[in-house]
Enzyme design. Structure first.
Site, short mmCIF file in Angstrom:
data_model
loop_
_atom_site.label_atom_id
_atom_site.label_comp_id
_atom_site.label_asym_id
_atom_site.label_seq_id
_atom_site.Cartn_x
_atom_site.Cartn_y
_atom_site.Cartn_z
N GLU A 126 62.88 -16.05 -41.20
CA GLU A 126 64.09 -15.35 -41.56
C GLU A 126 65.18 -16.38 -41.83
O GLU A 126 65.33 -17.30 -41.05
CB GLU A 126 64.55 -14.40 -40.43
CG GLU A 126 65.70 -13.53 -40.90
CD GLU A 126 66.21 -12.55 -39.83
OE1 GLU A 126 65.67 -12.53 -38.71
OE2 GLU A 126 67.14 -11.83 -40.14
N GLY A 258 68.80 -18.47 -31.60
CA GLY A 258 68.43 -18.11 -30.24
C GLY A 258 66.96 -17.75 -30.16
O GLY A 258 66.21 -18.30 -29.38
N GLU A 261 62.39 -12.31 -33.98
CA GLU A 261 61.62 -11.12 -33.64
C GLU A 261 60.34 -10.93 -34.43
O GLU A 261 59.88 -9.79 -34.60
CB GLU A 261 62.51 -9.89 -33.85
CG GLU A 261 62.82 -9.55 -35.32
CD GLU A 261 64.16 -10.06 -35.84
OE1 GLU A 261 64.70 -11.03 -35.26
OE2 GLU A 261 64.68 -9.50 -36.83
N GLU A 295 65.29 -9.12 -29.01
CA GLU A 295 64.16 -9.39 -29.92
C GLU A 295 63.10 -8.31 -29.78
O GLU A 295 62.52 -7.88 -30.77
CB GLU A 295 63.56 -10.78 -29.67
CG GLU A 295 64.55 -11.95 -29.74
CD GLU A 295 65.40 -11.98 -30.99
OE1 GLU A 295 64.97 -11.47 -32.05
OE2 GLU A 295 66.53 -12.52 -30.93
N HIS A 298 64.02 -5.14 -31.66
CA HIS A 298 63.83 -5.25 -33.11
C HIS A 298 62.50 -4.65 -33.56
O HIS A 298 62.35 -4.33 -34.73
CB HIS A 298 63.87 -6.72 -33.54
CG HIS A 298 65.23 -7.21 -33.95
ND1 HIS A 298 66.05 -6.51 -34.80
CD2 HIS A 298 65.89 -8.36 -33.65
CE1 HIS A 298 67.17 -7.20 -35.00
NE2 HIS A 298 67.10 -8.32 -34.30
#
Ligand SMILES: [Zn+2]
Length: 855
Positions: A126, A258, A261, A295, A298
């Site tokens: 991502e 951080g 997902e 996460e 998600h």
């Protein structure tokens, strides 16, 4: 103002991909310098794009080895951003397009795509990292089933979905759920599992693993406990169940964000998953719990329902942040969580919204999407969902979410789709509410009150300030939660939500015996700035009596800011009424310790600079620093007789537990120790440092000592103890910068960048030093501009290796318009210097240009 850069991408230009991608098969033959990736795309014409279409695949920095269609070799030459195969060279109907490429994970310092960290292969796709792995329609609306084969001489080979086969140096994975490429993940390395199991609400057994480097197994228990709590919570509160046989989390040391997902295979920055009593603080524990939950959540809000295009990023992030905030609020103290979230929103999002980087929650153009993973998209995006829920009520919110999952499961959706489910469930027209998604800037809410013979009139007026590209705005729909108190402290009107939809509106309350005291914007019901003339007496009254915990905190905070502002601007003395109110609060045992700790912490220096700027002053960083110091000392003196008692009352005996109650006590104890240190030369803090049996207390006590100019020997001892621990050493680096005297900050930063453990390639380490530099407000803004030069120098150096992190850290400069002409010129010059750098990345280039109002 449309951006002039030719690389700009516009929301209005969206069109679906030329083809349907029915399935993809990937084969990786891993090698640090020459990994081979073979990709078989099963493509078919897309009825939404009539006529025979070219196939355009994204791809960057890939060495193309071969390309074939239905087994026939095609001679094609990629360009800088991808590969086009002309329609004329494609068969009619469905076909298989196969490519083989070579990439070098060991050379990848940008940490996007497939890269290596400590000998382990991992991915970050991502937003657009997959195009650095293979040629592919790398866009979120192309969702398909992935089959993955990994070949490599490493003990653990992981990808998304369920494992379907493995043997000597190979493994195969299949993901039954269609997903976009940004959710792809691959991990390979010598890893150890911390295993567990979970039974879902329908009885499905799921294997859970946290994968870490050998030696880190002892720091996984909390992450695992948090994961199981999140899985249960999502079943109970949203009715969402996990949908694969296995859920893997992997900890990685070198990571830009951080956590990520990826479907069934979350990849975490090790600092966002590893925690143990001796290496992590209470705040770290709370953050790990929240990020694991985020996460995991998600899986439904992001993965099963994803975004049509990257302009819709808030669709998954705003909602998922909102959900993780609810989760933490349910597990911990709801009022304390709300206060923390609002403080963070103001510190980061209001700052962004009030400067040159302001952009709507759903932007309509960008050059580099990585630059829009912002506080506005995430945190303001969550506030917008909170407002929506307040407007429709809990029951309709739940019904709308059920409809959202039912209607859009397996699809790539938009903000329009999201709002439509609320319109369909409630029958409301949300056109005006949608402005929260499309207009940038923090609205100002003016409050005018009138009292006349038993009639109280509350007039609310909204002002929507201009932001880059949006000079004029329409009135928004603002939910304003209001309660009224009688002069004896009783609530005469419990919380009501007023819906302000016009520029100005008056609300009349009749039949009141006495002039009420209004509690406005309870629970921070909208992300706005309230402008209201309130007397010291009224603020002190609300601080003592408000039934809404957030506004109780807010009354104290506003009073504190007023007093600090007068100390800074007029050289006033600390106001006795403030000190008395803070004293009452400090020892009020009906209040939870975590709340008291938050309320006793003075507003930060950056916050005060923003407050002064908004009130028409030019903030002087040195004066802010001095006034805050003076107020700290005055508060310490006021509380002196009972500080030691408070400190020992908050001592938590026995083995460390990271629960919210114990953490709240430790937080209040550290506040007391910090105040005591201003009176006793640090004696109590020193004792606490030597007594400490957990990181929260030992690190907290050391920080207090450093802030009063002591603690050098503690720092050495700390380094000796933790030199081999990267996460703990990040704290060691950061605390020296945040606690340094303003005039010494630049020197401390220079010295730390020469330390053998400073590593430009590790984003955590870079953030530890340079995030701390910008967090030391007075130090960063020292009049000689040394802080600005240092940040610019190092951003330029980092940009060559890691553009994404360089671009994010450049926001240290975003507040330049607040300051005096000299500082403005120095900061602008630093940005100009960045912009003039040869070979500058698209990421950092866009940020610098936007800050200089050139994009
Ligand atoms: Zn997220």
């Amino acid at each position: 103002m449309p951006a002039s850069d030719p690389r700009t991408i516009y929301l209005a230009d969206y069109q679906p991909f030329s083809h349907l991608l029915e399935q993809v098969e990937l084969r990786f033959r891993l090698d640090p310098q020459a990994t081979r990736v073979t990709t078989r795309l099963h493509l078919a014409p897309n009825p939404e794009r009539p006529g025979k279409q070219d196939v355009r695949l994204d791809g960057e920095d890939l060495k193309l080895i071969s390309c074939s269609v239905n087994g026939e070799i095609l001679k094609v030459v990629p360009d800088a951003t991808g590969l086009t195969i002309a329609a004329a060279r494609l068969p009619s109907g469905a076909f298989v397009l196969e490519t083989e490429v070579e990439i070098a994970p060991a050379e990848n310092t940008a940490l996007e795509g497939l890269y290596m960290s400590n000998g382990m292969y991992c991915t970050q796709c991502e937003a657009e990292g997959f195009r650095k792995i293979t040629f592919y329609p790398d866009r979120p609306d192309v969702m398909t089933r992935f089959k993955v084969r990994i070949e490599g001489d490493l003990p653990v080979l992981l990808s998304n979905g369920n494992p379907v086969g493995q043997g000597e140096a190979w493994a195969e994975w299949e993901d039954p759920w269609p997903k976009p490429s940004y959710l792809f993940a691959l991990v390979a390395g010598d890893l150890r599992a911390f295993p567990d199991r979970f039974t879902t609400m329908s009885g499905r057994e799921v294997d859970l693993n946290i994968w870490v480097r050998p030696g880190d197994e002892g720091r996984c228990a909390w992450g695992m406990q948090s994961l199981k709590a999140a899985m249960r919570w999502d079943e109970e509160v949203y009715g969402r169940e996990y949908d694969l046989d296995i859920f893997n989390i992997v900890a990685v040391d070198d990571f830009n964000m951080g956590a990520m997902e990826n479907k069934g295979l979350n990849i975490f920055n090790s600092k966002a998953v590893l925690a143990s009593a001796d290496t992590a603080t209470d705040d770290d524990f709370a953050r790990v719990e929240a990020i694991i939950a985020h996460e995991y959540f998600h899986n439904w809000t992001g993965n099963r329902i994803t975004c049509r295009d990257w302009f819709q990023l808030c669709l998954k992030e705003g909602l998922t942040v909102y959900r993780d905030q609810q989760f933490s609020s349910d597990l911990r103290s709801a009022p304390v969580k709300r206060i923390q979230d609002v403080l963070a929103l103001r510190a980061r999002q209001f700052r962004e919204d009030g400067g040159p980087l302001a952009h709507p929650v759903r932007p309509d153009h960008y050059i580099e999407i990585n630059n829009f993973y912002t506080a506005t998209v995430y945190e303001k995006g969550a506030e917008v969902i909170g407002m929506l829920r307040r407007l429709v009520g809990d029951a309709d919110y739940a019904r709308a979410l059920d409809l959202y999952f039912e209607r859009h499961d397996g699809h790539a959706a938009t903000i329009e789709d999201w709002l439509k489910v609320f319109e369909d469930v409630t029958g409301r027209d949300l056109a005006q509410f949608k402005l929260w998604y499309t207009q940038a800037g923090t609205p100002r809410l003016k409050v005018i009150e009138d009292w006349d013979k038993g009639r109280y009139t509350l007039t609310l007026e909204q002002e929507n300030p201009p932001t880059p590209g949006q000079p004029e705005k329409d009135a928004k729909l603002i939910p304003v939660a209001v309660g009224l108190l009688s002069p004896n402290g009783d609530e005469v009107l419990p919380t009501q939500v007023l819906e302000l939809s016009e520029a100005k509106h008056s609300y009349v309350f009749d039949g009141l015996g006495a002039r009420p005291i209004a509690s406005i914007l309870r629970d921070f019901s909208a992300p706005v700035i309230v402008e209201r003339e309130v007397s010291v007496a009224e603020r002190a009254f609300l601080l003592a009596h408000d039934k809404d915990a957030f506004n109780r905190f807010e009354a104290g905070r506003s009073l504190c800011k007023d007093v600090l502002a007068r100390m800074i601007v007029d050289g006033a003395e600390p106001l006795p009424e403030l000190l008395e109110a803070m004293e009452a609060l400090a020892f009020d045992e009906s209040l939870e310790p975590a709340f008291r700790a938050l309320a006793l912490r003075l507003p930060g220096e950056d916050d005060m600079a923003a407050t002064l700027f908004a009130a028409g002053h030019v903030p002087d960083p040195a004066a802010i620093h001095a006034a805050r110091d003076a107020l700290h000392l005055a508060l310490a003196q006021k509380l002196r007789p009972r500080l030691s008692v408070l400190e020992s009352a908050m001592h938590v005996p026995g083995a460390y537990a990271p629960d919210a109650d114990s953490a709240g006590k430790r937080a209040l104890r550290l506040v007391a120790l910090g105040l005591l240190a201003r009176l006793d030369g640090g004696a109590a803090a020193r004792a606490a440092f030597f007594d400490a049996h957990n990181m929260t207390e030992s690190f907290g006590a050391m920080q207090i000592l450093l802030e009063i100019g002591q603690g050098a020997t503690k720092l050495e001892r700390f380094e000796e103890q933790w030199r081999d621990d990267r996460l703990v050493m990040d704290k060691w680096f950061a605390v020296q910068v945040t606690s340094a005297k303003p005039e010494e900050v630049a020197g401390v930063v220079r010295r730390l960048t020469e330390h053998p453990a400073f590593d430009l390639k590790n984003p955590n380490r870079f953030r530890a030093v340079f995030g701390a530099l910008t967090a030391n407000h007075a130090g960063f803004h020292e009049a000689d501009g040394a802080g600005y030069d240092l940040l610019a120098d190092w951003l330029i150096k980092l940009d060559r290796l890691n553009p994404q992190t360089a671009a994010r850290m450049s926001t240290g400069f975003e507040s330049w318009p607040r300051y005096d002409i000299d500082r403005q010129e120095m900061m602008r010059a630093a940005l100009e210097r960045i912009l003039a750098t040869e070979g500058l990345s698209r990421d950092l280039g866009e940020m610098a240009a936007r800050m200089l109002a050139r994009a």
